[in-house]
Scaffold this active site. Structure first.
Site, mmCIF file in Angstrom:
data_model
loop_
_atom_site.group_PDB
_atom_site.id
_atom_site.type_symbol
_atom_site.label_atom_id
_atom_site.label_comp_id
_atom_site.label_asym_id
_atom_site.label_seq_id
_atom_site.Cartn_x
_atom_site.Cartn_y
_atom_site.Cartn_z
ATOM 1 N N ARG A 208 -9.603 -10.758 -5.903
ATOM 2 C CA ARG A 208 -8.337 -10.028 -6.076
ATOM 3 C C ARG A 208 -8.265 -9.309 -7.418
ATOM 4 O O ARG A 208 -7.671 -8.229 -7.523
ATOM 5 C CB ARG A 208 -7.162 -11.013 -5.936
ATOM 6 N N TYR B 217 -6.719 -5.644 -8.857
ATOM 7 C CA TYR B 217 -5.712 -5.583 -9.915
ATOM 8 C C TYR B 217 -6.152 -4.669 -11.056
ATOM 9 O O TYR B 217 -5.337 -3.936 -11.633
ATOM 10 C CB TYR B 217 -5.421 -6.987 -10.449
ATOM 11 N N TYR C 174 6.383 -6.567 -5.270
ATOM 12 C CA TYR C 174 7.125 -7.511 -4.436
ATOM 13 C C TYR C 174 7.475 -8.753 -5.249
ATOM 14 O O TYR C 174 6.699 -9.196 -6.095
ATOM 15 C CB TYR C 174 6.267 -7.896 -3.233
#
Length: 283
Positions: free
Chosen positions: A71, A75, A97
């Site tokens: 991930r 990023y 979010y």
């Protein structure tokens, strides 16, 4: 005026949409989205994406997670895009979010690098999962305290587990995973998590498996179960795990006396029951 003397006009504001779609957007957030030169967003649901685009037609997605990559690789791409817009002198608003500062590496890193380069950068608060969990489950962290860890980090680093305070484990549904596109955690990984908790709290200790409502018309999922059943149920990707305290912490009477608290008033410290110390009778 030389290039080094040119004033820096770009600015960065990072905001969050909260957990329950547009229902959790704070009153200050829309104005920052609407007045930005550039809006970048990382939001999973279509309805909230459309709401952001209505606030500002210059809104664009930061991009999907890179398949097969950790991930953090994604990023870093997001951070690079944010800084690219700043370097162009734009007033940038980035929308994430949930709470933009909770498990959001890109927001903190973009702000840090922006400030290093002389840009104005700030973050606005928003509703996060712990906030809705406390409300939906009925937990007051002021009664017995609450510590929280990312679930994988909790397992792979030695911890001194305090069973007299609540334990909140974020991302319990993806424990042991580093890549975003993987499915929910395997039964084996969830069994390891359950076994670790059982070693501290006992097999029959109650826990809460929580999934927040992401839309105004949906109810949260709140499952009460003993730890012995945790690995059998199967956790979804968005599950958060709350382990209530096993017992109330004892008092340090030496410290009580040092603080000058009359012993006759110590009863006032027991302001409520230990949340979740037993399973609901309906189970």
């Amino acid at each position: 005026m030389s290039d080094e003397q040119q004033p820096i006009h770009g600015s960065l504001t990072v905001v969050g949409t909260g957990i329950k779609s547009m229902a959790h957007v704070t009153t200050e957030t829309p104005s920052y989205i609407a007045t930005a030169d550039r809006v970048l967003y990382a939001i999973p649901d279509w309805a909230t994406q459309e709401w952001v685009r209505r606030q500002n037609p210059r809104a664009e997605p930061l991009g999907d997670y890179l398949e097969g990559q950790p991930r953090k690789v994604t990023y870093e791409r997001w951070v690079a895009r944010i800084l690219e817009c700043l370097e162009a002198g734009e007033k940038v608003c980035v929308v994430f979010y949930g709470h933009p500062g909770v498990f959001t590496y890109a927001s903190h890193e973009a702000i840090r690098r922006a400030r290093e380069r002389g840009f104005s950068a700030r973050m606005l608060p928003a509703v996060s999962v712990d906030g809705v969990l406390f409300a939906d489950v009925g937990i007051d962290p002021g009664v017995a305290g609450c510590v929280s860890y990312e679930a994988t980090d909790f397992l792979i680093r030695p911890r001194q587990v305090d069973t007299s305070t609540g334990l909140l484990l974020w991302q319990a549904g993806v424990v042991g995973q580093l890549q975003s596109e993987e499915p929910a955690s395997s039964a084996q990984r969830q069994r390891i998590l359950a076994e670790t908790l059982i070693a501290h709290f006992g097999a029959q200790h109650p826990v809460v498996v929580y999934e927040a409502s992401v839309m105004p018309y949906l109810e949260p999922s709140i499952l009460h179960m003993p730890l012995s059943e945790l690995s059998e149920r199967g956790l979804s990707r968005i599950a958060t795990l709350y382990v209530p305290p096993r017992q109330r912490a004892s008092l340090d009477m030496t410290m009580v006396d040092r603080l000058g608290i009359p012993r006759s008033q110590l009863g006032a410290l027991d302001v409520g029951p230990i949340e979740g110390a037993s399973l609901p009778e309906s189970l």
